[in-house]
Scaffold this motif. Structure first.
Motif: not given
Length: 74
Positions: A11-28
């Motif tokens: 993945s190119n960093i510029n392609d990633l910046l077109k996406g939505r920022p998110a936070l993945r959180v482990s429930i465990c």
């Protein structure tokens, strides 16, 4: 034996910046990983391991959002 090559495109960093920022959180464990969700595929691309509130605020500042507004993925 362990010489597997990644056949997918990186993945190119510029392609990633077109996406939505998110936070993945482990429930465990509660571990938090900051990254972006690809708008086309819905795939999460992780970028940073978040270990403190300051790191979360720094990521949100770079992504142009706030810690309260960032999307959480469990």
């Amino acid at each position: 034996m362990f010489n597997r090559k990644n056949k997918g495109e990186k993945s190119n960093i510029n392609d990633l910046l077109k996406g939505r920022p998110a936070l993945r959180v482990s429930i465990c464990t509660g571990e938090k990983t900051a990254g972006f969700i690809d708008n086309e595929t819905g795939h999460f691309h992780d970028l940073y391991l978040i270990t403190s509130q300051k790191e979360l605020e720094a990521f949100c500042k770079k992504a142009g959002t706030t810690p309260e507004e960032i999307e959480k993925v469990y």
